[in-house]
Design an enzyme around this catalytic site. Sequence first.
Site: not given
Ligand code: IPE
Ligand code: IPE
Ligand code: MG
Length: 263
Positions: A36, A39, A49, A81-84, A204
């Site tokens: 994580d 971005g 990002r 993730s599925t939420e992504n 994490r």
């Molecule tokens: C969790 O990260 C999913 C992945 C690392 C692929 P997210 O950035 O999507 O999680 P939240 O939204 O902070 O919980």
């Molecule tokens: C993790 O980084 C990668 C994915 C979830 C695909 P993020 O894209 O969630 O980065 P932040 O959390 O917005 O900084």
């Molecule tokens: Mg994230």
Amino acid sequence: MANFATPLEKTPDINEELKQRIDADRVPKHVAIIMDGNGRWAERQGEHRMVGHANGVRSVREALTGATEIGVKYLTLYAFSTENWNRPKAEVEALMDLLVKTVIGELEELNANGVRLHAIGDIGSLPESCRRTLQEAIASTAKNDRITITLALSYSARWELVRMAREIATKVRDGGLTPEGITEETLAQHLATAGMPDPELLIRTSGEQRISNFLLWQIAYAELWFTNVLWPDFKKEHLFQAVLDYQNRERRFGLISEQVSPA
Ligand code: IPE
Ligand code: IPE
Ligand code: MG
């Protein structure tokens, strides 16, 4: 004269130093990582990002080579993730594109290093080109056995648990199983991770201290390790430090200290 000569000191290699302190007999078999902070890493430098995601690939290499060096057998990375799927369309498309390019670009190296590629998640929901590239790479590395790298793609634990419930319910309905015959083992066999040991260590990055729908069943007794490091800054040394911290913890599994570490 010799007394004044400055000895030629070798620059201490942090990775070697940490690695030497790791007990080779107690290395976790399975390490899972929620990668994580891509971005935020990019935004902090005024970049888009996607620049963060692209730089995250280097950290995947760091984690994989580090894990291989210390003898980890399974490395599972939460990549999407599925939420992504609900992120802006352009980011989702760019991430899928990056996935295809990365898998193609790394394939030779994976094979050269005995790495087996595996994926968990709703792979059928990925764009056709992604799915094909992934399946070809999985097939091409299937015989490698030094380490298995599993990408969790279009994955969420709740998705996995619903699928498991449906599969088990179908078996019960069709007479292949009785409700009383359902055990923890039955459930584990219907998870996407069937056949893999549960992760002993979950890492994490980015300072967030949550699970975000990752491997809920499998991490029942995992040691959790959080770091403020953003994923594109993640290096082998962070993995080694996490493993060292893991080795310094007492895993009691509900027992008392004297039972797990007799004097
Ligand atoms: C969790 O990260 C999913 C992945 C690392 C692929 P997210 O950035 O999507 O999680 P939240 O939204 O902070 O919980
Ligand atoms: C993790 O980084 C990668 C994915 C979830 C695909 P993020 O894209 O969630 O980065 P932040 O959390 O917005 O900084
Ligand atoms: Mg994230």
